[in-house]
Scaffold this active site. Structure first.
Site, mmCIF file in Angstrom:
data_model
loop_
_atom_site.group_PDB
_atom_site.id
_atom_site.type_symbol
_atom_site.label_atom_id
_atom_site.label_comp_id
_atom_site.label_asym_id
_atom_site.label_seq_id
_atom_site.Cartn_x
_atom_site.Cartn_y
_atom_site.Cartn_z
ATOM 1 N N CYS A 114 0.737 -1.205 0.011
ATOM 2 C CA CYS A 114 0.153 0.187 -0.140
ATOM 3 C C CYS A 114 1.274 1.231 -0.075
ATOM 4 O O CYS A 114 0.500 1.983 -0.551
ATOM 5 C CB CYS A 114 -0.907 0.052 0.994
ATOM 6 S SG CYS A 114 -1.891 -1.282 1.139
ATOM 7 N N HIS A 250 -3.637 7.732 2.351
ATOM 8 C CA HIS A 250 -3.439 5.953 1.367
ATOM 9 C C HIS A 250 -5.321 5.808 2.408
ATOM 10 O O HIS A 250 -5.490 5.757 3.234
ATOM 11 C CB HIS A 250 -2.629 5.047 1.930
ATOM 12 C CG HIS A 250 -3.015 3.327 1.757
ATOM 13 N ND1 HIS A 250 -3.674 2.984 1.056
ATOM 14 C CD2 HIS A 250 -2.879 2.707 2.667
ATOM 15 C CE1 HIS A 250 -4.013 1.916 0.879
ATOM 16 N NE2 HIS A 250 -3.749 1.291 2.285
ATOM 17 N N ASN A 280 -10.177 0.393 -0.096
ATOM 18 C CA ASN A 280 -8.971 0.198 -0.076
ATOM 19 C C ASN A 280 -8.243 -0.226 -1.088
ATOM 20 O O ASN A 280 -8.401 -1.419 -1.787
ATOM 21 C CB ASN A 280 -8.547 -0.628 1.484
ATOM 22 C CG ASN A 280 -6.717 -0.910 1.405
ATOM 23 O OD1 ASN A 280 -6.287 0.038 0.280
ATOM 24 N ND2 ASN A 280 -6.566 -1.152 1.863
HETATM 25 O O1 UT7 Z 1 -4.207 -1.306 3.497
HETATM 26 C C1 UT7 Z 1 -2.495 -2.166 4.138
HETATM 27 C C2 UT7 Z 1 -3.016 -1.984 5.790
HETATM 28 N N1 UT7 Z 1 -4.470 -1.868 6.093
HETATM 29 C C3 UT7 Z 1 -5.160 -1.480 6.603
HETATM 30 O O2 UT7 Z 1 -4.453 -0.614 7.425
HETATM 31 C C4 UT7 Z 1 -6.337 -2.119 8.209
HETATM 32 C C5 UT7 Z 1 -5.904 -2.241 8.794
HETATM 33 N N2 UT7 Z 1 -7.250 -2.422 9.743
HETATM 34 C C6 UT7 Z 1 -8.325 -2.454 9.814
HETATM 35 O O3 UT7 Z 1 -9.112 -1.366 9.151
HETATM 36 C C7 UT7 Z 1 -9.892 -2.725 11.006
HETATM 37 O O4 UT7 Z 1 -8.995 -3.684 11.520
HETATM 38 C C8 UT7 Z 1 -10.592 -4.228 10.225
HETATM 39 C C9 UT7 Z 1 -12.166 -3.123 9.469
HETATM 40 C C10 UT7 Z 1 -9.667 -4.993 8.724
HETATM 41 C C11 UT7 Z 1 -11.134 -5.175 11.168
HETATM 42 O O5 UT7 Z 1 -11.852 -3.816 11.974
HETATM 43 P P1 UT7 Z 1 -11.976 -3.368 13.932
HETATM 44 O O6 UT7 Z 1 -12.728 -3.281 14.405
HETATM 45 O O7 UT7 Z 1 -10.539 -3.609 13.920
HETATM 46 O O8 UT7 Z 1 -12.515 -5.051 13.666
HETATM 47 P P2 UT7 Z 1 -12.260 -6.807 14.060
HETATM 48 O O9 UT7 Z 1 -10.958 -7.644 13.555
HETATM 49 O O10 UT7 Z 1 -11.840 -6.334 15.625
HETATM 50 O O11 UT7 Z 1 -13.300 -7.559 14.447
HETATM 51 C C12 UT7 Z 1 -14.785 -7.277 15.765
HETATM 52 C C13 UT7 Z 1 -15.695 -8.325 15.245
HETATM 53 C C14 UT7 Z 1 -14.818 -9.605 15.025
HETATM 54 O O12 UT7 Z 1 -16.006 -10.305 16.362
HETATM 55 P P3 UT7 Z 1 -15.964 -10.776 17.572
HETATM 56 O O13 UT7 Z 1 -14.678 -11.337 17.656
HETATM 57 O O14 UT7 Z 1 -16.200 -9.547 18.351
HETATM 58 O O15 UT7 Z 1 -17.606 -11.155 17.614
HETATM 59 C C15 UT7 Z 1 -15.167 -9.806 13.565
HETATM 60 O O16 UT7 Z 1 -15.463 -11.173 13.636
HETATM 61 O O17 UT7 Z 1 -16.071 -7.851 13.464
HETATM 62 C C16 UT7 Z 1 -16.168 -9.000 13.154
HETATM 63 N N3 UT7 Z 1 -15.552 -9.327 11.543
HETATM 64 C C17 UT7 Z 1 -17.230 -8.494 10.889
HETATM 65 N N4 UT7 Z 1 -18.201 -9.070 11.744
HETATM 66 C C18 UT7 Z 1 -19.086 -8.435 10.425
HETATM 67 C C19 UT7 Z 1 -15.388 -8.652 11.272
HETATM 68 N N5 UT7 Z 1 -15.121 -8.880 9.765
HETATM 69 C C20 UT7 Z 1 -16.362 -8.971 9.464
HETATM 70 C C21 UT7 Z 1 -17.262 -8.624 8.299
HETATM 71 N N6 UT7 Z 1 -18.652 -7.938 9.041
HETATM 72 N N7 UT7 Z 1 -16.903 -8.210 7.113
#
Ligand code: UT7
Length: 323
Positions: A114, A250, A280
């Site tokens: 990225c 980004h 993204n």
């Molecule tokens: O571009 C390169 C660099 N990449 C980035 O900078 C991405 C960085 N990360 C992020 O943007 C975020 O961490 C995400 C958008 C990927 C995830 O958001 P988050 O607030 O960190 O969520 P999380 O991974 O902590 O997950 C929270 C919950 C989980 O469920 P439980 O364990 O709390 O029951 C996940 O299983 O959300 C769940 N989850 C979803 N639910 C509905 C994960 N993906 C989804 C989804 N829809 N698509």
């Protein structure tokens, strides 16, 4: 030493937009979750007949036209991508052929995930500063939809396809004022596409791998790292946070972007955000956002822009640009 200024920008999005509602029918997700956690409403997906070079070509042609130049005026081509058409020739060489650039300028791909566009911008600026090029084309182009696991809701909702480009031109006036690149290979397990012609590669059954990300851990490192990067960039130029007109980040996640804007003391309406409509697009996201804001008139000549990115590697980098 010459300066390098942005003479023109261009971008291209595949025609097909995929909404969050469509993703609800593919994986266990919701429009509300995707909007609240990422800011994304839709992303564009390349047609199976389109490849990285196709997207790059459209963006490049628009940037060259905006610069008032012809393809043959270009004497350096850099394409930042993690989704090249093939192992070689590079996407940059294929782009030369598409654009009909036959004078033999250097052309190469930049692999920094990225952060690739910022890496490319830095490299082209150095070429121009030392007389190695006069008019450089720097493209970020991705078909990320090809390396997603469409059954993995934690990654497939995040990414999209697209391309953005700038033409950098030798100038008396400062353009790219400084750029700052970094990398650290220690956290590879947090974000990778574990596929390639490396150890264990099976030539007979070789299939493309897919993006694997421990999103929450990447998120925390990204926010911390980008905060420090912004401070480093301003300090290197003896500038105040209030001097920056536009943050062009980004476009990974609206929450990461706004955290960086806050670090800069910038209101969110001085941050260019296209993540809602593009998702993204990895190396393409910054030049896509830049071109969007140039063409809709938000970014004006003379504005001070701060470009910053964070991605797999980890790699991260910024550029301070007088547009
Ligand atoms: O571009 C390169 C660099 N990449 C980035 O900078 C991405 C960085 N990360 C992020 O943007 C975020 O961490 C995400 C958008 C990927 C995830 O958001 P988050 O607030 O960190 O969520 P999380 O991974 O902590 O997950 C929270 C919950 C989980 O469920 P439980 O364990 O709390 O029951 C996940 O299983 O959300 C769940 N989850 C979803 N639910 C509905 C994960 N993906 C989804 C989804 N829809 N698509």
């Amino acid at each position: 030493m010459s300066h390098a200024r942005i003479a023109g920008t261009g971008s291209y999005l595949p025609a097909r937009a995929m909404t969050n509602a469509e993703l609800e029918s593919l994986v266990d997700t919701s429009d509300q979750w995707i909007r609240e956690r990422t800011g994304i409403i839709e992303r564009h997906i390349a047609d199976p007949s389109e490849c990285c070079t196709d997207l790059a070509e459209q963006a490049a042609r628009r940037a060259i036209e905006a610069a008032g130049l012809m393809p043959e005026d270009i004497d350096l081509v850099i394409v930042a991508t993690s989704t090249p058409d093939q192992v070689f020739p590079s996407t940059a060489c294929r782009l030369l052929e598409r654009l009909g650039i036959h004078g033999g300028p250097p052309a190469f791909d930049m692999a920094a995930a990225c952060s690739g566009f910022v890496y490319g911008l830095d490299t082209a600026t150095r070429f121009i500063a030392t007389g190695g090029a006069r008019r450089a084309l720097v493209v970020g182009a991705e078909v990320f939809s090809r390396i997603l696991d469409w059954t993995d809701r934690s990654t497939c909702v995040l990414f999209g396809d697209g391309a953005g480009a700038v033409v950098l031109e030798q100038s008396e006036q400062p353009g790219v004022l400084s750029s700052h690149l970094h990398a650290d290979g220690r956290q590879e397990p947090l974000l990778n596409v574990p596929w390639g012609v490396g150890q264990g590669y099976d030539a007979l059954n070789g299939d493309t791998g897919t993006v694997s990300m421990r999103g929450n851990e990447v998120f925390r490192v990204a926010v911390r790292t980008l905060g420090a990067l912004v401070d480093e960039t301003l300090a290197a130029n003896s500038l105040d946070r209030s001097d920056v007109d536009w943050l062009v980040p980004h476009q990974a996640n609206i929450r990461i972007m706004t955290a960086t804007a806050r670090q800069l003391g910038l209101s969110v309406d001085r941050m260019v955000s296209t993540v809602e409509r593009h998702g993204n697009t990895s190396a393409a996201s910054i030049p896509l956002a830049l071109d969007t804001a140039v063409r809709d008139g938000r970014i004006q000549r003379g504005d001070l822009l701060l470009l910053e990115a964070f991605g797999a590697g980890f790699t991260w980098g910024s550029a301070l640009v007088r547009y």
